[in-house]
Motif scaffolding. Structure first.
Motif, PDB file in Angstrom:
ATOM      1  N   SER A  24     -27.508  -1.915  23.110  1.00  0.00           N
ATOM      2  CA  SER A  24     -25.834  -0.997  24.799  1.00  0.00           C
ATOM      3  C   SER A  24     -26.315   0.712  24.693  1.00  0.00           C
ATOM      4  O   SER A  24     -25.917   0.777  25.382  1.00  0.00           O
ATOM      5  N   ARG A  35     -21.931  -5.826  29.817  1.00  0.00           N
ATOM      6  CA  ARG A  35     -22.388  -7.599  29.568  1.00  0.00           C
ATOM      7  C   ARG A  35     -20.799  -7.108  28.245  1.00  0.00           C
ATOM      8  O   ARG A  35     -19.870  -8.103  28.237  1.00  0.00           O
ATOM      9  N   GLN A  39     -18.061 -10.024  27.967  1.00  0.00           N
ATOM     10  CA  GLN A  39     -17.718 -11.029  26.840  1.00  0.00           C
ATOM     11  C   GLN A  39     -16.359 -10.792  26.613  1.00  0.00           C
ATOM     12  O   GLN A  39     -15.600 -12.396  26.457  1.00  0.00           O
ATOM     13  N   MET A  60     -26.011  -8.565  36.145  1.00  0.00           N
ATOM     14  CA  MET A  60     -24.816  -9.030  34.318  1.00  0.00           C
ATOM     15  C   MET A  60     -25.638  -7.081  34.244  1.00  0.00           C
ATOM     16  O   MET A  60     -25.580  -6.802  33.426  1.00  0.00           O
TER      17      MET A  60
END
Length: 992
Positions: A24, A35, A39, A60
């Motif tokens: 990330s 993401r 989540q 995404m």
């Protein structure tokens, strides 16, 4: 559901892994932010305001979601387009048991995270982005400990975890957060000591630790944090003293709150150096000594709270020079002296003045009227004298509570009541309480002209005469009138029926006459009605049946007619209903059986006739039934035997006849019985209460015979006792057979018990003999013996209280004892105290715990206090040896097979003694390993008789047993094999 939660947990763990964090942070950083947020959203189970409805647009790989609700992104440099803040406070978001915030660890540029005011489950998330500077997870449902890993968030400036359900200790690693300016852990369940490492937080301005269970003293290092502005550690179990130089080390402090702890010692005069202080709250501790005059230097102070301590001396005059002061609360100390004549003139901003429950005297200074913003004047339970200043209402237009109870204030002529006239100017007035003074003269009619916002009016226990003004019905918001114990005359105003919010009406102990107004039934929220000790006449209004009364007292009047059945149908009557000493006639209606929640019924001293209704037996909660001095006739109904809670029954001075029923001797709780001066005949029973001549009276019944010798009654004739002889013969046969069987059993057990004799005798002599030297032990004695019930002396916690180890003095020697302190807030604790005392006061056996003395007193807070003092048995309980000690200390703490058999024999001996105790057998009802205590020689002693009961030997009806207390006592819930010990000795000891 379990499968779904497992998937979410695995996803959360994967997302928080180093590999994910690394990805990330790479070239695809904005996608990583996307993401992480998705989540987080997937773990949210409830979004009541649709706050996250905008989340999830695109796929995404879309850019960072900078337009989503609550999301803020950076605008320059490396943070450009990256999520730097997430603010979702107060949205009511809920998650499952998984720690949803953990999924945000991929937001590597996140500086601010505020999820307060939601319903997120799980514990405090870890890991979290190391870039965090602001973390607010307060007002959620977080559980578990505070992760020590939070100490690695070196950029963190504000940490707020208050108002959750966190447990455990405060990790010392938080002392590593050298950038921290605010630490909030308020209102959790944290325990242990405050880490001294918090003194390393040199940038800290706010430390909020109140509402926990922290112990020990406040670390001295905390007082060295010169940047500190707010220190709040209220409502914990902190001890120790405040350092003498406290005020010299916290120059910026504006808020200091340590109330509701156990701090002692004097108030440091150095607190006067805290010139920026606005709130100083030291209430509800054990502080002593004088109030330092240096506190008068706190020119910015708005609130001074020193109540519920043990402070002495006078109130320093300098305190009344703090012109900024708004609240002065000095209640419940030992302060003496007078109030300065110009007290109110120097406190122009004062809104609340509380000096109640001290020993102040002298006049109430008229200068108090100069505190024109005063709203609450609370000065009860002192020795103030003279007249009440008549300027109160003229100048104090904002006054809403005037509480002067328990002083020596006077009013003898109309002019002395001028203050009441002035109070009519206070449009916000809600409470006027002048009880227990020396107010006399005629009650002024202006009392009915007080503000319509009035809720409480109390002038009881004075010498006030005159009539209650008819206009009192104008005070439409009154919910309590207390005018009892005066010299009021005239009638009860019918306008009282207009007070439809009235719940308490207490007019007893006056000279009121006339009838009870029938319109009183309009008071549909009335719960307490006390009209006793007046001169009221006429019937009891049936309209009272419309009032949800809990307590009704009409005794000592001149009421006539029957008791209305409507009154006996008031299902809410629970405390007591008293009608005694009137001129009531007719029979007692059968509707009395509807009073299923009533504890006391008194109809004595009337002219009631007829039979005692059978339905009275339906009043299962009834403890006191007083019916003497009437003209009841017939037999005592058998249904009264159903009153299992009955403590006192008085049927004397009636026309009752027949035999005395045997069930009266079978009522185990009955403590007082008076059936004298009736027409009873036949044999007086010889069981239960009839064995104690001081507990019952049967005099004045010329047909009685037999009974115990103290009654000196003639013996009953043979004809009248034939059936009894047959029963006695049968009983002798049964006893003979049982004795023979017991003898054989004892012979078999003799060999096993003999080898215990030396050890048991040794154990008995090893215990200190105290006998009666502590017969009048006080609360202070027990507090000193246990070091103020210190936590380090706590050796056990049970259903009804806690047990402390203590040291007391006996014949100039120190004796170690165990003090069981009852938690009287717990339902059933008082009954447990009585049961244990009743059982152990009359039993003596080497294998029962030995009760030394009891304490029934008042604690330092004025609350009821009950405790039982036992011999201290140093080897703890059997449960610890069978289970806990094995796990905690290894094989060296095992007890071998021989010891286990010995302990079983000890317990069996104790049970055999209890089950055959004379005159009434005893059943323990909660026998288990944790209630079996071991002395120095591992001799077992059965303890904890809080649920024990005396059992009549004729109670063998299975339906009686299954429906009675036997099915509702003992340890609740599952108890594993090896920990169950029943009263029939079907128990198992773990041998492996």
């Amino acid at each position: 559901m379990e499968h779904h939660c497992s998937i979410l947990l695995v996803a959360s763990l994967l997302l928080a892994s180093p590999a994910w964090t690394s990805a990330s942070a790479g070239s695809d950083g904005t996608g990583g932010d996307h993401r992480a947020l998705m989540q987080f959203r997937s773990l949210i189970t409830d979004d009541p305001y649709g706050a996250l409805a905008s989340w999830g647009a695109g796929n995404m790989t879309a850019p960072a979601p900078c337009g989503w609700h609550g999301v803020t992104c950076g605008v320059r440099g490396r943070r450009r387009g990256r999520v730097t803040a997430l603010d979702l406070r107060g949205l009511g978001l809920a998650s499952s048991g998984t720690a949803a915030p953990s999924s945000l660890s991929g937001l590597t540029y996140l500086r601010r995270l505020d999820l307060s005011g939601n319903r997120l489950g799980g514990g405090v998330p870890s890991p979290l982005p190391p870039s965090l500077e602001h973390l607010n997870l307060s007002h959620n449902a977080l559980q578990g400990p505070v992760p020590p890993a939070l100490g690695s968030l070196h950029r963190l400036q504000k940490l707020s975890l208050g108002y959750n359900h966190l447990t455990g200790a405060i990790p010392a690693s938080l002392g590593n957060l050298t950038s921290l300016t605010s630490l909030g852990l308020t209102s959790n369940n944290l325990a242990g000591a405050i880490p001294s490492a918090l003194g390393n937080l040199k940038a800290l301005t706010g430390l909020y630790l109140g509402g926990n269970m922290l112990q020990g003293s406040i670390p001295s290092a905390v007082f060295n944090t010169s940047s500190l502005q707010k220190l709040a550690v209220w409502t914990n179990n902190l001890t120790g003293t405040l350092p003498p130089n406290t005020g010299g080390r916290l120059p910026r402090l504006t808020y200091f709150n340590v109330d509701s702890n156990r701090l002692h010692g004097a108030i440091p005069a150095s607190l006067g150096n805290l010139t920026s202080l606005t709130i100083l709250s030291l209430a509800s501790n054990n502080l002593a000594g004088a109030i330092p005059g240096a506190l008068g230097n706190l020119k910015a102070l708005t609130g001074l709270y020193l109540g519920y301590n043990m402070l002495q001396g006078s109130i320093p005059s300098a305190v009344f020079n703090i012109s900024s002061l708004q609240t002065l609360a000095l209640w419940t100390n030992n302060l003496t002296g007078t109030l300065p004549p110009n007290a109110g003139g120097r406190l122009p901003r004062l809104t609340s003045f509380g000096v109640d429950s001290n020993r102040l005297h002298g006049a109430i200074p008229p200068s108090l009227c100069n505190a024109s913003k005063l709203e609450v004047a609370q000065m009860y339970e002192n020795s103030f004298s003279g007249v009440i200043p008549d300027c109160l209402g003229t100048h104090l237009k904002n006054l809403w509570a005037l509480i002067l109870d328990g002083n020596q204030l006077e009013a003898n002529v109309d002019a002395d009541w001028g203050f009441m006239d002035s109070l009519t100017n206070c449009s916000n007035l809600k409470i006027v309480s002048l009880a227990a003074n020396k107010l006399g003269g005629v009650l002024p009619g202006s009392i009915a002209n007080l503000s319509t916002s009035m809720e409480y009016l109390g002038i009881w226990r004075n010498m006030v005469s005159g009539q209650i003004p008819q206009e009192i019905g104008n005070l439409v918001n009154l919910n309590a009138i207390y005018m009892h114990l005066n010299n009021l005359t005239g009638i009860i105003p019918t306008s009282i029926s207009k007070l439809n919010k009235l719940s308490n009406l207490v007019l007893s102990g006056n000279k009121l006459s006339g009838q009870i107004p029938p319109t009183i039934g309009n008071l549909t929220v009335l719960t307490l009605l006390f009209l006793e000790d007046n001169m009221l006449t006429g019937p009891i209004p049936s309209s009272l049946g419309s009032c949800p009364l809990q307590t009704l007292s009409l005794e000592h009047n001149r009421l006539t007619g029957p008791i209305p059945k409507e009154v006996l149908l008031i299902s809410t009557l629970s405390d007591y209903a008293t009608f005694q000493e009137n001129m009531l006639t007719g029979s007692l209606p059968s509707e009395v059986g509807h009073l299923k929640n009533l504890m006391a019924l008194d109809v004595s001293g009337n002219r009631l006739t007829g039979e005692i209704p059978n339905s009275l037996g339906d009043c299962q909660i009834l403890q006191y039934c007083i019916m003497d001095g009437n003209m009841f006739q017939g037999k005592i109904p058998e249904s009264l035997g159903q009153l299992k809670a009955l403590l006192a029954l008085d049927l004397s001075r009636n026309n009752l006849s027949g035999h005395i029923p045997d069930f009266l001797g079978d009522m185990k709780g009955l403590e007082q019985l008076n059936i004298s001066f009736n027409n009873f005949d036949g044999d007086v029973p010889k069981q239960g209460i009839f064995l104690n001549a001081s507990a019952f009276s049967v005099e004045g019944n010329s047909g009685l015979c037999g009974g115990i010798a103290e009654l000196k009654l003639p013996p009953c004739s043979d004809n009248g006792s034939t059936s009894n002889n047959k029963r006695s013969h049968k009983l002798v046969m049964i006893v003979s057979i049982a004795t023979a069987f017991l003898g054989i059993s004892l012979l078999l057990a003799l060999c096993v018990l003999c080898h215990q004799r030396r050890k048991l005798i040794k154990a008995e002599h090893a215990l200190p003999l105290i006998n009666d030297q502590f017969a009048r032990v006080s609360y202070v004695n027990l507090m000193n013996a246990t070091n103020s019930f210190a936590s380090e002396n706590l050796i056990g916690i049970g259903s009804f209280g806690s047990v402390y180890k203590g040291t007391m003095i006996s014949h100039d020697q120190e004796v170690v004892v165990a003090v069981k302190v009852l938690n009287l807030q717990q339902r059933g604790a008082s009954q447990s105290f009585i049961a244990e005392c009743e059982t152990l006061r009359c039993t003596r056996h080497r294998n029962l715990v030995k009760i030394l003395t009891v304490c029934s007193s008042i604690d330092s807070g004025g609350l009821d206090f009950k405790a039982i003092v036992f011999d201290f048995l140093p080897n703890g309980n059997l449960d610890q040896w069978l289970h806990h000690r094995l796990r905690e200390h290894g094989t060296h703490s095992r007890i071998d097979l021989v010891q286990r058999i010995d302990i079983a024999i000890h317990v069996a001996s104790a049970l055999e003694y209890l089950h055959h105790y004379k005159p009434t057998p005893i059943v323990h009802c909660d026998l288990k390993p944790s209630n079996i205590l071991l002395d120095n020689d591992m001799v077992a002693h059965v303890g904890d008789f809080g649920l024990a009961r005396f059992v009549h030997q004729d109670q063998t009806n299975p339906s009686d047993i299954s429906s009675g207390w036997a099915t509702r006592r003992g340890t609740v819930g599952y108890a594993p094999p090896g920990q169950v010990l029943t009263s029939t000795l079907h128990f198992t000891f773990t041998i492996g």
